[in-house]
Design a protein around this motif. Structure first.
Motif, short mmCIF file in Angstrom:
data_model
loop_
_atom_site.label_atom_id
_atom_site.label_comp_id
_atom_site.label_asym_id
_atom_site.label_seq_id
_atom_site.Cartn_x
_atom_site.Cartn_y
_atom_site.Cartn_z
N ASP A 64 0.78 -1.27 0.00
CA ASP A 64 0.00 0.00 0.00
C ASP A 64 0.80 1.31 0.00
OD1 ASP A 64 -0.27 -1.62 2.18
OD2 ASP A 64 -2.08 -0.80 2.97
N PRO A 65 1.82 1.55 0.64
CA PRO A 65 2.76 0.85 1.51
C PRO A 65 2.64 1.37 2.95
CG PRO A 65 3.86 2.62 0.34
CD PRO A 65 2.39 2.84 0.21
N ILE A 66 1.90 0.62 3.74
CA ILE A 66 1.63 0.99 5.13
C ILE A 66 2.10 -0.18 6.00
CG2 ILE A 66 -0.24 1.56 6.78
CD1 ILE A 66 -0.41 3.52 4.62
N VAL A 67 2.50 0.14 7.23
CA VAL A 67 2.67 -0.91 8.24
C VAL A 67 1.54 -0.71 9.25
CG1 VAL A 67 4.11 -1.87 10.08
CG2 VAL A 67 5.17 -1.08 7.95
N ASN A 68 0.71 -1.73 9.42
CA ASN A 68 -0.34 -1.66 10.43
C ASN A 68 0.07 -2.49 11.63
OD1 ASN A 68 -2.36 0.03 9.31
ND2 ASN A 68 -2.92 -1.62 7.89
N VAL A 69 -0.29 -2.01 12.81
CA VAL A 69 0.01 -2.75 14.04
C VAL A 69 -1.32 -3.09 14.68
CG1 VAL A 69 1.33 -2.76 16.18
CG2 VAL A 69 2.12 -1.36 14.26
N CYS A 114 -3.81 -5.35 17.53
CA CYS A 114 -3.89 -5.99 18.84
C CYS A 114 -4.33 -7.44 18.59
CB CYS A 114 -4.92 -5.26 19.70
SG CYS A 114 -5.40 -6.21 21.14
N THR A 115 -3.58 -8.41 19.09
CA THR A 115 -3.89 -9.80 18.75
C THR A 115 -5.05 -10.36 19.57
OG1 THR A 115 -2.13 -10.47 20.24
CG2 THR A 115 -1.60 -10.45 17.90
N SER A 116 -5.57 -9.61 20.53
CA SER A 116 -6.76 -10.14 21.20
C SER A 116 -8.04 -9.50 20.67
CB SER A 116 -6.66 -10.03 22.72
OG SER A 116 -6.21 -8.76 23.08
N SER A 117 -8.02 -8.18 20.39
CA SER A 117 -9.26 -7.56 19.89
C SER A 117 -9.28 -7.50 18.37
CB SER A 117 -9.38 -6.15 20.43
OG SER A 117 -8.37 -5.32 19.85
N PHE A 118 -8.15 -7.74 17.72
CA PHE A 118 -7.97 -7.61 16.28
C PHE A 118 -8.16 -6.16 15.81
CE2 PHE A 118 -9.63 -12.05 16.67
CZ PHE A 118 -8.45 -12.70 16.38
N GLY A 119 -8.17 -5.23 16.74
CA GLY A 119 -8.31 -3.82 16.36
C GLY A 119 -6.96 -3.25 15.95
N ARG A 120 -7.03 -2.18 15.12
CA ARG A 120 -5.76 -1.57 14.70
C ARG A 120 -5.31 -0.59 15.77
NH1 ARG A 120 -4.87 1.67 9.09
NH2 ARG A 120 -6.00 3.32 10.19
N LEU A 121 -4.03 -0.69 16.16
CA LEU A 121 -3.48 0.21 17.17
C LEU A 121 -2.76 1.38 16.51
CD1 LEU A 121 -2.04 -2.53 19.56
CD2 LEU A 121 -4.17 -1.25 19.85
N TYR A 122 -1.98 1.07 15.49
CA TYR A 122 -1.20 2.11 14.81
C TYR A 122 -1.19 1.85 13.30
CZ TYR A 122 0.73 1.86 19.52
OH TYR A 122 0.85 1.76 20.88
N ALA A 123 -1.15 2.94 12.56
CA ALA A 123 -0.88 2.85 11.12
C ALA A 123 0.35 3.71 10.88
CB ALA A 123 -2.06 3.38 10.34
N LEU A 124 1.35 3.11 10.26
CA LEU A 124 2.64 3.78 10.13
C LEU A 124 3.05 3.88 8.67
CD1 LEU A 124 5.66 3.49 12.29
CD2 LEU A 124 5.95 2.48 10.05
N TRP A 125 3.56 5.03 8.29
CA TRP A 125 4.05 5.16 6.92
C TRP A 125 5.30 6.02 6.88
CZ3 TRP A 125 -0.71 7.27 8.41
CH2 TRP A 125 -0.79 8.65 8.46
N SER A 126 5.91 6.02 5.71
CA SER A 126 7.15 6.76 5.53
C SER A 126 6.84 8.06 4.78
CB SER A 126 8.12 5.91 4.72
OG SER A 126 9.17 6.69 4.23
N PRO A 127 7.60 9.10 5.04
CA PRO A 127 7.39 10.33 4.26
C PRO A 127 7.89 10.19 2.83
CG PRO A 127 9.24 10.59 5.77
CD PRO A 127 8.64 9.27 6.08
N TYR A 128 8.68 9.13 2.59
CA TYR A 128 9.24 8.91 1.24
C TYR A 128 8.44 7.85 0.50
CZ TYR A 128 13.24 11.15 3.47
OH TYR A 128 14.04 12.00 4.15
#
Ligand code: BES
Length: 901
Positions: free
Chosen positions: A103-108, A110-124
């Motif tokens: 996409d290019p995203i890194v998603n983090v 939670c392995t118990s709720s399956f909810g997304r905690l963080y979405a991380l991307w690069s400025p480049y």
């Protein structure tokens, strides 16, 4: 563990796996991994991570699939990315799951709720993110990308750093190539669906990598794979080091500087002496050895102590797209799988996928080594790995695993009672079953029935309290014989007599009817005995003729009554739930009489042209006239007195029907009218019926023959208070009297082939109450949480609707029609929660139940273990693993909690 996903994608296999071939690993010396279970999806599996609870699989469609490691059921489909998921990594404590994609995203997550905690991307613009590594120690995330850079984010800083501008999100950026304006100033239109929001990739904190936290040109090629760990530097074993493998063929070790936000600096590169190396596609580490996978089956072994290349192996796997380590073995995957031992000897090859193995992972689930592979045939495969370190004995295997292994063998015996050619297989199956009891310390005996019928396996687990008088005696009844499954038209997906795990189900003839439930009851008694908690005597009578009318059962049991002794409660498990989701208890079965009506003339077979005339009484014509007297319109049986004994609907029984319809309608409002639904069930459960199954005639099969003999098989389903013996007499009398009115010169013979009494249990009795509370505690909060498939239910009700205008053209097959089978519906979060199991009756028959109740003067109860869609008696019979495991738990509770009578 990672591979060059881009290449893997380029090699994407087009189409789902065929039905053939790949059920087992290629057998060699018995040390090859053996296929335990396969899960199918509709897209390639590019990444895998295994926690102590879940198998997480990243797909080409951007989803992360979470399967239970226990039951292999799909627990969640996380819509995670807008492009292929290229890597999945778990944090050390398994609480965080990191996914990276094109996409290019890194998603983090939670392995118990399956909810997304963080979405991380690069400025480049960093292209595809091939790999992610996470240091729990530094709380820092490393990202390896297509643009040759490694970038990082220190999660300790997440609340201090400025919030990223949403406009910097990669989805908002212009793509230099695709979004540039072409001739005429027009840019390429966005693909359809490109801006659809993903259900789960929402929420959480947005994080943008700092422009300084980037190491450009970490490799002179893509950063394909990374790993992170301690004890990599012999001189500083406590130091955590990042290792990356790149498209330039180099493996680089990186020092992490905690004082400057986790920045990396190159320590050294592992060189193999070649001028220009070929891509490193995969990496794995075991203590001081590092393994790297390359094109054409090259696996390099590096000694981290000396930083030397110590071995170069040539694997017959094609390109080594994935490497995994576990149980003292190295597993390499590509076109096929390869297993190495500690001396780097190939000890087995295995064919896992109809295509490429793109991802693999090794886990130690409850001490049991489990190897998982994912491929571009859209499947995930779970492997049992023999001869692993720490798995010398079966002690490491759970009882559930051993139970499935016992079933594996039990199902392999073709115990078909209706076909004489399987007589020896039936005996072998009975003998295997006896050996299971014997191994668990039960006293056993084979009870002979009159020749040529199959023997009954009798077994007794003795309870532990001293006084026999204080021990309850619970009799479990079942049958080891099965319906034929010749599979001539290859309608089974797998060989019917090879137990096959797929999608959370076990497939095989007899697995639901009745081998799986029998094994669950045996393991329940065995576990209680092992835990020194068996307070009751558990007796087993497992016959081999149920599918053929329980031939010889009653006589054999009567002859061995002394051996069997007293019985307080009778339990059986030989039917199914009403749909696929709500557990049930069965308190009634219909009885049945199977009869053959035969009319014979004194003439031989004749020619209709030469001999046909009004002077001749033709047997088939007589038979048709005679059978026409049996029923009137809408199947009403015309035998005088037939309906007389049938009890009217009692008030409390009517309430049960209201409960059933209310439960079904709560989840499926479209089902329509509660009254219609109740009527449709009552017609099949509490009303008698008559069926004519088939005709047979003598002579050649052509249209000029007047057959000498004609016969028909018919059956009558009986309901409580109708006595099979009495109805059989009424049937014979009626047919004889109607036949005599025909004034025919032919003769009539009526044979009763077999008969079974109807059974009506007392659903208020302690055995049902004990079962009810066991079901509620075992199925717990999941009880009734899922919605039934509206279509399957509705379709069924339409079919049985007495009002012809509401009928459906698309009829279900008659064999399944007694159940309200649902399709394979996805779990529904808005599903209702039923408080109790549904109390149901069934239209089918089990001849021995009423007999056993009478013979031992003990009440019976019936626990259906399987789901409506189990397809008992049909092709692809199956049983859900979780139903098998939970049935064992329910039996354990019932065996210990049933009161004395
Ligand atoms: N397990 C079935 C009976 C059954 C089917 C019970 C559906 C409840 C729901 C059993 O294996 C069977 O098919 N029995 C035969 C008995 C016959 C051969 C005497 C039947 O019902 O026709």
């Amino acid at each position: 563990m990672q591979a060059n996903r881009l290449m893997a994608e380029l090699l994407q296999h087009d189409g789902a796996m065929g039905s053939s071939g790949l059920q087992r690993a290629v057998p060699d010396d018995g040390r090859a991994p053996s296929l335990a279970h396969r899960m199918k999806h509709d897209k390639s599996i590019l990444a895998l991570a295994v926690s102590s609870q879940y198998i997480f699989a990243g797909t080409q469609g951007g989803e992360i699939l979470a399967y239970s490691l226990d039951t292999y059921e799909l627990r969640r489909t996380i819509e995670a990315h807008r492009g292929s998921v290229l890597s999945l990594t778990l944090s050390q404590d398994q609480s965080l799951l990191f996914s990276s994609a094109t996409d290019p995203i890194v998603n983090v997550w939670c392995t118990s709720s399956f909810g997304r905690l963080y979405a991380l991307w690069s400025p480049y613009d960093l292209g595809d993110i091939f790999c992610v590594a996470y240091s729990a120690h530094h709380k820092t995330l490393y990202v390896g990308a297509q643009n040759t850079s490694i970038q990082w984010y220190d999660l300790k800083q997440k609340d201090v750093r400025p919030q990223p501008n949403p406009a910097s999100h990669p989805s908002e950026r212009k793509n230099r190539f695709f979004d540039s304006t072409g001739p005429g100033g027009v840019s390429t239109p966005r693909p359809h669906g490109a801006d659809v929001t993903l259900r789960d990739a929402v929420g959480g904190q947005y994080l943008e990598i700092d422009r300084q936290d980037v190491h450009q040109f970490a490799h002179y090629g893509y950063v394909n794979c990374m790993l992170l760990g301690k004890r990599i530097l012999p001189e500083a074993p406590a130091e955590e080091v990042l290792v990356s493998g790149g498209g330039d063929g180099r493996i680089v070790l990186w020092r992490i500087d905690a004082t400057s936000g986790g920045a990396i600096s190159s320590l050294f590169a592992l060189e193999d002496g070649r001028e220009e190396g070929e891509s490193i596609l995969s990496l794995a580490r075991d203590r001081s050895f590092l393994y790297s996978g390359r094109f054409n089956g090259e696996v390099n072994v590096w000694d981290l102590e000396t930083r030397q290349l110590v071995r170069s192996l040539k694997a017959a796997t094609g390109d080594v797209l994935t490497l995994s380590l576990g149980g003292g073995h190295l597993f390499a995957g590509g076109v096929s799988g390869l297993k190495y031992n500690q001396h780097y000897e190939t000890i087995s090859t295995f064919k896992a996928h109809e295509g490429l193995i793109l991802a693999s992972n090794f886990a130690n689930y409850n001490g049991k080594p489990t190897f998982v592979t994912g491929g571009n045939d859209n499947t995930i495969v779970i492997w049992e790995v023999p001869d692993c370190e720490g798995r010398e004995t079966d002690a490491k295997r759970s009882n559930n695993d051993l139970m499935v292994e016992s079933l594996n063998q039990f199902v392999s015996f073709k115990t078909v009672s209706s076909l004489p050619k399987y007589r020896a297989d039936c005996r072998r199956g009975a003998s295997y079953l006896r050996s299971v009891f014997q191994n668990f310390g039960a006293a056993t005996e084979m009870l002979n029935t009159s020749e040529p019928y199959n023997p009954i396996v009798f077994a007794k687990f003795r309870g532990n309290p001293a006084s026999a008088a204080s021990r309850k005696k619970i009799l479990f009844y079942g049958h080891y014989d099965v319906i034929a499954a010749e599979n001539e038209q290859a309608k089974w997906k797998h060989d019917p007599f090879t137990l096959t795990g797929e999608g959370g189900y076990l497939y095989g003839r007899g697995i639901s009817d009745n081998k799986g439930p029998i094994m669950a009851a045996i393991y329940a008694a065995h576990e209680l005995a092992n835990e020194q908690n068996l307070g009751s005597d558990i007796l087993f009578l497992i016959e081999g003729e149920e599918e053929s009318g329980s031939r010889g059962f009653a006589q054999a049991v009567k002859a061995k009554k002394e051996l069997i002794g007293d019985v307080d409660w009778i339990l059986l498990a030989n039917s199914y739930w009403l749909d696929d989701h709500v557990p049930c208890l069965t308190y009634g079965l219909r009885g049945v009489i199977h009869a053959t009506v035969q009319i014979e003339s004194k003439h031989p077979d004749l020619h209709s042209g030469v001999d046909g005339s009004a002077l001749l009484d033709e047997p088939l014509k007589d038979l048709v006239m005679l059978l026409s007297k049996l029923t009137g319109s809408h199947g009403k049986v015309q035998i005088p007195g037939f309906y007389d004994p049938i009890l009217p609907l009692a008030e409390d029984e009517e309430k049960l029907y209201s409960e059933i319809t209310a439960t079904l309608l709560r989840g499926n409002p479209d089902l329509g009218d509660a009254e219609e639904l109740a009527q449709s069930l009552m017609r099949r459960w509490r009303e008698a019926s008559l069926t004519i199954h088939r005709f047979q005639t003598s002579g050649p099969d052509n249209s000029t023959i007047i057959p000498r003999l004609a016969k028909a098989s018919l059956s009558l389903r009986l309901v409580p208070n109708q006595e099979a013996f009495e109805v059989a007499r009424l049937l014979e009398d009626f047919l004889q009297s109607e036949f005599s009115q025909l004034g025919s010169k032919n003769s009539l013979k009526v044979t009763i082939d077999h008969q079974a009494e109807p059974w009506l249990g007392d659903f208020t009795s302690p055995i049902f109450q004990t079962l009810e509370s066991a079901i509620m505690s075992v199925w717990g909060p999941t009880l009734g949480r899922r919605r039934s498939s509206v279509h399957a239910l509705k379709h069924n009700i339409d079919y049985f609707n007495p009002n012809p205008n509401s009928g459906s053209d698309n009829r279900p097959s008659p064999t399944t029609s007694n159940t309200l089978a649902s399709g394979s519906g996805e779990p529904d979060e808005q599903g209702f929660v039923a408080q109790k199991p549904l109390y149901i009756r069934e239209g089918g028959s089990i001849p021995s139940i009423r007999f056993l109740e009478k013979e031992f003067d003990a009440p019976a109860a019936h626990l259906p273990c399987g789901q409506a869609s189990d397809s008992a008696h049909l092709d692809n019979e199956r049983l859900r693993l979780v139903n098998l495991y939970n049935s064992k738990k329910i039996f354990k509770k019932v065996f210990s909690e049933l009161p004395l009578r």
